[in-house]
Design a protein around this motif. Structure first.
Motif, short mmCIF file in Angstrom:
data_model
loop_
_atom_site.label_atom_id
_atom_site.label_comp_id
_atom_site.label_asym_id
_atom_site.label_seq_id
_atom_site.Cartn_x
_atom_site.Cartn_y
_atom_site.Cartn_z
N PRO A 39 -7.96 5.77 0.90
CA PRO A 39 -7.31 4.66 1.60
C PRO A 39 -7.66 3.30 0.98
O PRO A 39 -8.73 3.13 0.40
N LEU A 62 -4.04 3.75 8.39
CA LEU A 62 -4.21 3.78 6.94
C LEU A 62 -5.44 4.57 6.51
O LEU A 62 -5.57 4.94 5.36
N GLY A 63 -6.35 4.79 7.44
CA GLY A 63 -7.60 5.46 7.08
C GLY A 63 -8.64 4.52 6.51
O GLY A 63 -9.72 4.93 6.13
N THR A 64 -8.30 3.22 6.44
CA THR A 64 -9.25 2.26 5.88
C THR A 64 -10.44 2.04 6.80
O THR A 64 -11.45 1.50 6.37
N ILE A 65 -10.31 2.46 8.05
CA ILE A 65 -11.44 2.32 8.98
C ILE A 65 -12.64 3.12 8.44
O ILE A 65 -13.79 2.71 8.59
N TYR A 77 -6.29 -1.22 1.37
CA TYR A 77 -5.43 -2.15 2.09
C TYR A 77 -4.18 -2.45 1.26
O TYR A 77 -4.29 -3.06 0.19
#
Lengths: 320, 244
Positions: free
Chosen positions: A84, B79-82, A86
């Protein structure tokens, strides 16, 4: 560098990881294998401190991940599954953010960003926003993020997923090179990757470790390991089979193919493969059976993987 | 602290890289102008104050602020960015505060850009600028409260629409608890202490009094505690979500 003890994770009634323990030292590349849903990603998420384990302890460097997560996390670089990032940031912006989060600023930050841009072949897309990139570039961007602070521990969840063969080769090379000075854990579905990169591999199935050893050790568990494959220039199958079967030390012989005639001889338990191979060669010479090839099988990782991770009867059916 | 600012900076860039911030600011300014001058009749009132301007803020924010805050955590989860963010050397609390501050800055920028209305009222009359300042402060605190609520609802789900609707409903409740038509309905049968107790939960009650220029510490404390409570709940939700 990484000490995992008795790790257990339960999601409701479902046990995802059940009593996983292992250690990884500096200079080791540990391959994490297992079928989908075996608990690889869950284990990695616990080691990186994203999700807390139900039970067990995780130590990274000298820090306990549960009691002292911040310095422990500082030691780790992590590439999550699906890489992942941004989407609205540029590649260099994203890497700059990662660098700042790791405590780098000013010149050190700039240097770190440039270093990983070069290492991961991202220089020509550095000003592009992540959402405009192809999957391979996105993947490498996230990979670059994980090594931005030159961490001592690298945890990579399927680092070569979605890359083309050239990129796979490059990333493997990168992992192998970094593995000389870091402790690396990476998960993969691609078995040749394990042979190419790992110094040790763990096979995990339904939440527990079912095999742990060097790729060579694991391959030795294969049924084929130590068997001798004999390829004749020509000849008749049953006759050749009888002759090879009568060689001292041969337990049984199976026909792999008729044309070109290829046989596989399985040595008896106490007979050394190399000796048996020599005996077969001598026999063939004496009997005037020209050989095209003769080699001792190393065993195959995929076979081991299947026999370990499939339920017993199913595995037997497949080998039949 | 440094990590909090780094996160806030990234978030802020994110708001301005996407149209979210611009759309919010433009729409807010247009609607604020429309309500102040066309609906509330700022000029017809002939008063040198900004009551006509501020009285619409609770309603304007009701729909606009959750739209700013709805992506705060749901987007990270989608997004899975966490996973990326929370495996970096930060505490969840630092991340929560950083994200909240960034969104608060966006709303505050919009609020600051309403300065022509202050110039207008000063040009036309002789207003008490202390009261106007208090009004801005109250408006900012109220926006912060709505944002913190949006942060909380966005942590609950990976779906931004769900997050938006939940935030609107909770914010609406906080408005209605002190909205005269609702409190009047209550006074007809409920004892006074109950009506006042319910109204004390409302942003209306507290915003009204700040906007009148009465900067009571209880009102400020009310907004700060809504923010603190919502952000704390956000951290609980995030922890619960990670624990599975």
């Amino acid at each position: 560098m990484i000490q995992v003890q008795n790790l257990r994770k339960q999601f409701g009634p479902k046990v995802a990881v059940n009593g996983v323990s292992f250690t990884v030292e500096k200079g080791e590349v540990l391959g994490f294998l297992g079928p989908n849903g075996a608990g690889k990603s869950t284990s990695m998420r616990m080691i990186t401190g994203f999700i807390p384990p139900t039970e067990g302890s995780i130590k990274v460097g000298t820090y306990d991940m549960l009691e002292n997560p911040i310095p422990a996390k500082q030691l780790i670089g992590y590439l999550p599954e699906n890489a992942p990032s941004y989407p609205d940031m540029t590649v260099s912006g994203f890497l700059g953010f990662a660098a700042e989060m790791r405590g780098l600023s000013g010149d050190a930050k700039k240097k770190a960003v440039n270093r990983v841009l070069e290492m991961c072949f991202l220089e020509n897309v550095q000003h592009q926003s992540v959402e405009t990139l192809s999957k391979g570039y996105r993947h490498r961007t996230c990979f670059a993020q994980s090594i931005i602070h030159d961490p001592e521990v690298l945890i990579l969840d399927e680092p070569t997923d979605g890359l083309d063969p050239n990129q796979k080769h490059e990333v493997r090379g990168l992992i192998k090179k970094m593995g000389e000075s870091k402790a690396i854990i990476f998960s993969t579905h691609i078995l040749e990757e394990v042979e190419a990169v790992c110094s040790r591999a763990i096979i995990i199935d339904r939440g527990t470790i079912v095999a742990n050893g060097t790729p060579r050790d694991l391959k030795m568990r294969s049924e084929q390991a130590g068997a001798i494959t004999v390829k004749f220039v020509d000849g008749e199958a049953s006759a050749a089979r009888g002759k090879v079967g009568s060689v001292q030390g041969v337990d049984r012989v199976s026909v792999i193919s008729e044309r070109p005639l290829t046989l596989r001889a399985f040595p008896k338990k106490n007979a050394g493969s190399d000796d048996v191979a020599r005996a077969i060669a001598d026999m063939a010479f004496k009997e005037h059976l020209p050989l095209q090839g003769l080699h001792v099988e190393e065993g195959r990782l995929d076979e081991v993987f299947r026999s370990i991770t499939l339920p017993d009867n199913k595995a037997k059916e497949e080998t039949k | 602290m440094k990590s909090t600012l780094t996160i806030a900076k990234r978030e802020l860039l994110g708001y301005f890289a996407s149209p979210v911030a611009f759309v919010f600011i433009v729409i807010f300014l247009l609607l604020a102008g429309f309500f102040t001058f066309m609906v509330a009749g700022f000029f017809e009132r002939g008063e040198a104050n900004l009551a006509a301007f501020f009285s619409w803020h609770p309603w304007l924010y009701l729909f606009l602020v959750p739209a700013v805050g709805m992506r705060m955590w749901s987007e990270e989860r989608r997004l899975g960015t966490i996973e990326l963010l929370l495996t970096m050397p930060v505490t969840p609390w630092q991340a929560i505060v950083g994200k909240f501050l960034a969104s608060w800055v966006v709303v505050s920028v919009a609020l600051v850009l309403t300065f022509p209305v202050v110039i207008t009222v000063n040009y036309l009359g002789n207003p008490d600028n202390g009261v106007i300042f208090a009004g801005y402060l109250g408006s900012m605190l109220m926006a912060g409260s709505y944002l913190a609520i949006s942060a909380m609802t966005s942590a609950m789900t990976r779906n931004q629409v769900v997050s938006f609707i939940l935030a609107v409903v909770i914010s609406l409740f906080l408005i209605l608890a002190g909205f005269p038509p609702v409190t009047n309905l209550l006074t007809s049968w409920a004892p006074t202490w109950l009506v006042e107790g319910v109204a004390a939960f409302s942003v209306m009650t507290h915003f009204e009094s700040i906007q009148k220029g009465v900067l009571d510490s209880r009102d400020v404390l009310y907004f700060l505690s809504v923010i603190a409570f919502s952000l704390f709940t956000t951290s609980v939700i995030i922890r619960a979500h990670r624990a599975g």
